[in-house]
Design an enzyme around this catalytic site. Structure first.
Site, mmCIF file in Angstrom:
data_model
loop_
_atom_site.group_PDB
_atom_site.id
_atom_site.type_symbol
_atom_site.label_atom_id
_atom_site.label_comp_id
_atom_site.label_asym_id
_atom_site.label_seq_id
_atom_site.Cartn_x
_atom_site.Cartn_y
_atom_site.Cartn_z
ATOM 1 N N GLU A 173 27.219 29.015 -19.228
ATOM 2 C CA GLU A 173 27.756 28.899 -20.582
ATOM 3 C C GLU A 173 28.497 27.581 -20.830
ATOM 4 O O GLU A 173 29.550 27.564 -21.459
ATOM 5 C CB GLU A 173 28.653 30.105 -20.883
ATOM 6 C CG GLU A 173 27.879 31.405 -20.908
ATOM 7 C CD GLU A 173 28.739 32.606 -21.261
ATOM 8 O OE1 GLU A 173 28.223 33.509 -21.945
ATOM 9 O OE2 GLU A 173 29.908 32.647 -20.873
ATOM 10 N N HIS A 398 24.292 49.500 -26.013
ATOM 11 C CA HIS A 398 24.983 48.425 -25.309
ATOM 12 C C HIS A 398 25.496 48.949 -23.980
ATOM 13 O O HIS A 398 26.255 49.912 -23.935
ATOM 14 C CB HIS A 398 26.158 47.898 -26.149
ATOM 15 C CG HIS A 398 26.861 46.735 -25.524
ATOM 16 N ND1 HIS A 398 28.232 46.591 -25.534
ATOM 17 C CD2 HIS A 398 26.385 45.655 -24.865
ATOM 18 C CE1 HIS A 398 28.565 45.466 -24.912
ATOM 19 N NE2 HIS A 398 27.465 44.890 -24.487
ATOM 20 N N HIS A 399 25.051 48.300 -22.895
ATOM 21 C CA HIS A 399 25.504 48.626 -21.548
ATOM 22 C C HIS A 399 26.240 47.427 -20.968
ATOM 23 O O HIS A 399 25.640 46.561 -20.334
ATOM 24 C CB HIS A 399 24.318 48.966 -20.637
ATOM 25 C CG HIS A 399 23.664 50.271 -20.935
ATOM 26 N ND1 HIS A 399 22.438 50.637 -20.402
ATOM 27 C CD2 HIS A 399 24.050 51.313 -21.722
ATOM 28 C CE1 HIS A 399 22.112 51.842 -20.840
ATOM 29 N NE2 HIS A 399 23.078 52.271 -21.643
ATOM 30 N N GLU A 400 27.539 47.350 -21.182
ATOM 31 C CA GLU A 400 28.350 46.320 -20.531
ATOM 32 C C GLU A 400 28.784 46.854 -19.174
ATOM 33 O O GLU A 400 29.366 47.933 -19.081
ATOM 34 C CB GLU A 400 29.569 45.966 -21.380
ATOM 35 C CG GLU A 400 30.520 44.987 -20.711
ATOM 36 C CD GLU A 400 29.856 43.703 -20.276
ATOM 37 O OE1 GLU A 400 29.854 43.421 -19.064
ATOM 38 O OE2 GLU A 400 29.323 42.982 -21.154
ATOM 39 N N HIS A 468 22.683 39.909 -21.035
ATOM 40 C CA HIS A 468 23.672 38.853 -21.214
ATOM 41 C C HIS A 468 24.383 38.603 -19.884
ATOM 42 O O HIS A 468 24.499 39.489 -19.057
ATOM 43 C CB HIS A 468 24.673 39.221 -22.301
ATOM 44 C CG HIS A 468 24.165 38.979 -23.676
ATOM 45 N ND1 HIS A 468 24.887 38.303 -24.631
ATOM 46 C CD2 HIS A 468 22.978 39.290 -24.265
ATOM 47 C CE1 HIS A 468 24.178 38.218 -25.752
ATOM 48 N NE2 HIS A 468 23.020 38.823 -25.547
ATOM 49 N N GLU A 469 24.842 37.351 -19.725
ATOM 50 C CA GLU A 469 25.462 36.909 -18.466
ATOM 51 C C GLU A 469 24.520 37.114 -17.271
ATOM 52 O O GLU A 469 24.950 37.374 -16.155
ATOM 53 C CB GLU A 469 26.799 37.617 -18.206
ATOM 54 C CG GLU A 469 27.869 37.330 -19.242
ATOM 55 C CD GLU A 469 27.775 38.240 -20.457
ATOM 56 O OE1 GLU A 469 28.101 37.792 -21.569
ATOM 57 O OE2 GLU A 469 27.373 39.408 -20.284
ATOM 58 N N GLU A 487 20.615 36.151 -22.570
ATOM 59 C CA GLU A 487 21.571 35.167 -23.079
ATOM 60 C C GLU A 487 21.505 33.965 -22.137
ATOM 61 O O GLU A 487 20.781 33.028 -22.386
ATOM 62 C CB GLU A 487 22.974 35.757 -23.125
ATOM 63 C CG GLU A 487 24.006 34.815 -23.714
ATOM 64 C CD GLU A 487 25.413 35.336 -23.514
ATOM 65 O OE1 GLU A 487 26.236 35.165 -24.417
ATOM 66 O OE2 GLU A 487 25.697 35.898 -22.434
ATOM 67 N N GLU A 493 28.517 33.122 -29.834
ATOM 68 C CA GLU A 493 29.869 33.661 -29.726
ATOM 69 C C GLU A 493 30.870 32.551 -29.421
ATOM 70 O O GLU A 493 32.059 32.675 -29.716
ATOM 71 C CB GLU A 493 29.919 34.736 -28.646
ATOM 72 C CG GLU A 493 29.677 34.235 -27.231
ATOM 73 C CD GLU A 493 29.580 35.382 -26.231
ATOM 74 O OE1 GLU A 493 29.381 36.524 -26.657
ATOM 75 O OE2 GLU A 493 29.698 35.117 -25.026
#
Length: 687
Positions: A173, A398-400, A468-469, A487, A493
């Site tokens: 990032e 959403h699975h964080e 993401h990440e 991502e 963001e």
């Protein structure tokens, strides 16, 4: 699918012939030229030319193993096998309807001396570059091995203009730096970054791939990898004096790089090159080096456009956690998003913060965080699913994981079964924070295997995934077409990040770097650029014009496109919103009209199954005029083009939301010059 394979010859050459030590292979169009050589010292090297111009000087290949403790750096050639292959295949979704896969291949079987280990080094030469990998065949006395280092070199012929980000085991990032190769200083660049959640920097001379460069002779080249399976991410160590690069694999918790067993193939190391920047963006070399789809029945896999209950947490309107009285993912609020999605023809609504656990989810290196099936008490899953179904909208899960990957691995089947039972079809996963197993990195072999396991496991439940990440993609969406996007770069963001944020040139670099490996969930579609709507003291802002935000739906390819802004902001400009409503997310054809990394990109795309085209163009911080040649349209037909462009007084800093819309008639003979404001762009729908 049509296949035509032509075997040029099996060259089981005598020792006399092998003593020549040199092998040459040209691309089908003869412009890309590869030379392999075994030096007097036994070093195996390759060199690469475009036409007669040297791009990569002789660069050595090899390995250092931890177990057995040997080096594979001196070789003798056992056999050589050359062949040619051609096919045309159709992706499940993508930028084009069909892809040509045509290359010439040279496979050298070499024996490492004195270790007596057999290695097959395979090179494929395409019209737009090369891919090569190491293959360890089954053999007596060598089965299990541990990699200490891969010693692949990329010795550049010149001091190139380079678009780079610091080498880091845990994040991609960063803002891109544009310097000469000799001016790479990764630690100094990283020191400016204050808004990245987790950094694990490698060294001052370490950079990430995809690495984009332009030589003084005007040759564009991109170094990356394809088909990253059961192996760590490759970073690159730069020698800024000699212009050399050496592979650097991400270590695990005890410092080893990879645990392998024969037979095994490494990922492909890729070099895409051309005299034209446009051909870099059009390349399908990385996709072609990946295996065909492992999913036989793919009719359930559908590209999507959606809005997210997401941005309001970033700008201070709501929170992910329930405590505090500003919980965004409550039933009534999400219904408003469903209404907006339905009224504008969007496929889905992503809801973040729906599940219990957000109160202490980050920063504690905590293993038991979320269970991925228990909603907050103010989020009625069944009622919302029924409401969304009535409105012809899908809710996106959403699975964080908060980096607790062992927790997710244990609960993944239950989470996907919950989704299947309820009717969810798509999940966004997240990996913010330090990884558990503790000591592993986002880019290590263990995590690479995890990301691939998630794609495979989701396919068992007919669920589509975006991560993401994650580690940056390497074309595996060909093999797992349910893996729609990632991502793995600095996304929108970061407009709300107080230190550096995003800069206007960012979107002119990402397609040449991060997107080379696969689609990005970049989340464009912002109509309110000053982000002090809910917190007046906030100074962060979106550094583009509104017209550029529309153009990003064409220039930043993804089959999973989110509309980033809040419904109340999007409603202010319904005529501009019309372009987002119209623009598709799946394509039959793509034409890269003009491009220069770090400056501008202009792309035209034809809608899947429709005779409609869409054009997007974006610029850096400079204003410019671009000539649109409509010769991509079929001849003999007249179209209506709706042009969404910056107003004459638009400026990303002073007047970002000023735009104008006009309709004109165009055909294949039309040429039209369109002015772009500073940090701006334009979008065109052609019907």
């Amino acid at each position: 699918m049509k296949f035509t394979g032509l075997l040029l010859g099996l060259l089981l050459l005598s020792a006399e012939v092998f003593s020549q030590k040199a092998y040459h292979l040209a691309s089908p169009n003869a412009r890309v030229n590869l030379t392999l050589n075994v030096t007097k010292e036994g070093k195996l090297t390759y060199a690469l030319n475009l036409a007669q111009t040297s791009v990569v000087k002789p660069s050595s290949l090899g390995f250092k193993l931890q177990k057995p403790a040997i080096s594979l750096t001196n070789f003798t050639v056992i056999s050589a096998d050359s062949s040619e292959f051609s096919e045309t295949w159709n992706p499940v979704w993508g930028e084009v309807k069909s892809i040509e896969n045509h290359y010439k291949q040279l496979k050298l079987r070499v024996k490492a001396i004195p270790a007596n280990v057999l290695v097959d080094v395979v090179f494929r030469v395409f019209n737009d570059g090369i891919g090569f990998r190491y293959e360890f065949p089954e053999q007596e006395g060598f089965k299990h091995f541990v990699v200490a280092d891969e010693l692949t070199q990329f010795n550049l012929a010149t001091n190139n203009k380079t678009f780079w980000i610091p080498g880091d085991y845990d994040t991609n990032e960063y803002l891109y730096n544009t310097t000469l190769f000799s001016e790479i200083h990764a630690l100094a660049a990283a020191k400016k970054e204050k808004d990245i959640a987790l950094q694990s920097l490698i060294a001052d001379n370490a950079v990430q791939t995809p690495l984009m460069m332009k030589t003084p002779q005007g040759i564009y080249l991109n170094i990356h990898e394809a088909a990253l399976v059961n192996y760590p991410v490759m970073h690159l160590m730069a020698n800024t004096k000699t212009f050399g690069l050496t592979s650097h694999l991400t270590p695990d918790a005890v410092g080893n790089k990879a645990y392998l067993q024969t037979p095994f193939n490494t990922p492909w190391r890729t070099i895409v090159l051309s005299n034209k920047a446009e051909e870099i963006l059009a390349s399908k070399l990385i996709l072609n080096l990946n295996e065909p789809s492992k999913i036989e029945k793919t009719d359930w896999i559908k590209p999507q456009k959606f809005i997210g209950m997401w941005w309001e947490m970033h700008v201070g309107k709501a929170t992910w956690e329930k405590v505090g009285g500003k919980h965004g993912a409550n039933t009534e609020n999400v219904k408003k998003y469903i209404d907006f999605a339905s009224g504008n023809g969007f496929d889905g609504v992503l809801v973040e913060g729906w599940n219990e656990g957000w109160e202490d989810w980050f920063g504690n290196w905590k293993e038991e965080v979320f269970d991925f099936v228990t909603p907050y008490s103010d989020y009625d899953v069944d009622a919302l699913l029924a409401y969304a179904k009535k409105k012809n909208v899908k809710l996106i899960m959403h699975h964080e994981t908060s980096g607790s990957v062992t927790n997710y691995e244990r609960r993944m089947d239950k989470a996907f079964q919950f989704m299947k039972n309820k009717g969810f079809e798509t999940a966004k996963t997240g990996y913010v924070g330090r990884i558990i197993p503790r000591g592993e990195h986002h880019d290590s072999q263990w995590m690479v295997n995890h990301f691939n396991r998630v794609a495979a496991k989701a396919a068992e439940y007919q669920i589509m995934i975006e991560a993401h990440e994650s580690s940056r993609p390497t074309g595996l969406h060909r093999t797992y077409p349910n893996w729609l996007a990632n991502e793995a770069a600095r996304g929108n963001e970061f407009n709300n990040a107080p230190t550096l944020g995003l800069v206007p040139e960012h979107e002119t670099i990402l397609p040449f770097t991060r997107l080379m490996g696969g689609p990005m969930d970049y989340t464009p579609g912002f109509f309110k650029m000053h982000l002090n709507q809910f917190i007046p003291s906030r100074t962060t802002r979106v550094r583009t014009t509104l017209a550029k935000q529309l153009a990003l739906y064409v220039t930043m390819y993804s089959p999973l496109q989110m509309v980033g802004d809040l419904p109340e902001n999007l409603k202010v400009y319904p005529d501009a919103l019309q372009f987002i409503k119209d623009v598709p997310v799946d394509w039959d054809d793509t034409k890269i009209l003009s491009a220069e990394p770090g400056e501008f990109i202009m792309i035209a795309r034809k809608q899947k199954g429709q005779n409609q085209w869409f054009v997007g163009a974006v610029s850096d911080e400079n204003s410019r005029e671009l000539l649109v040649n409509f010769d991509f349209l079929p001849s003999g037909k007249t179209y209506t083009a709706t042009i969404y462009q910056d107003a004459s007084n638009a400026d990303w800093e002073k007047n970002p939301e000023a735009y104008q819309i006009q309709k004109v008639s165009v055909d294949s003979q039309t040429k039209r010059t369109i002015k772009i404001a500073k940090g701006g762009g334009f979008a065109i729908s052609i019907k």
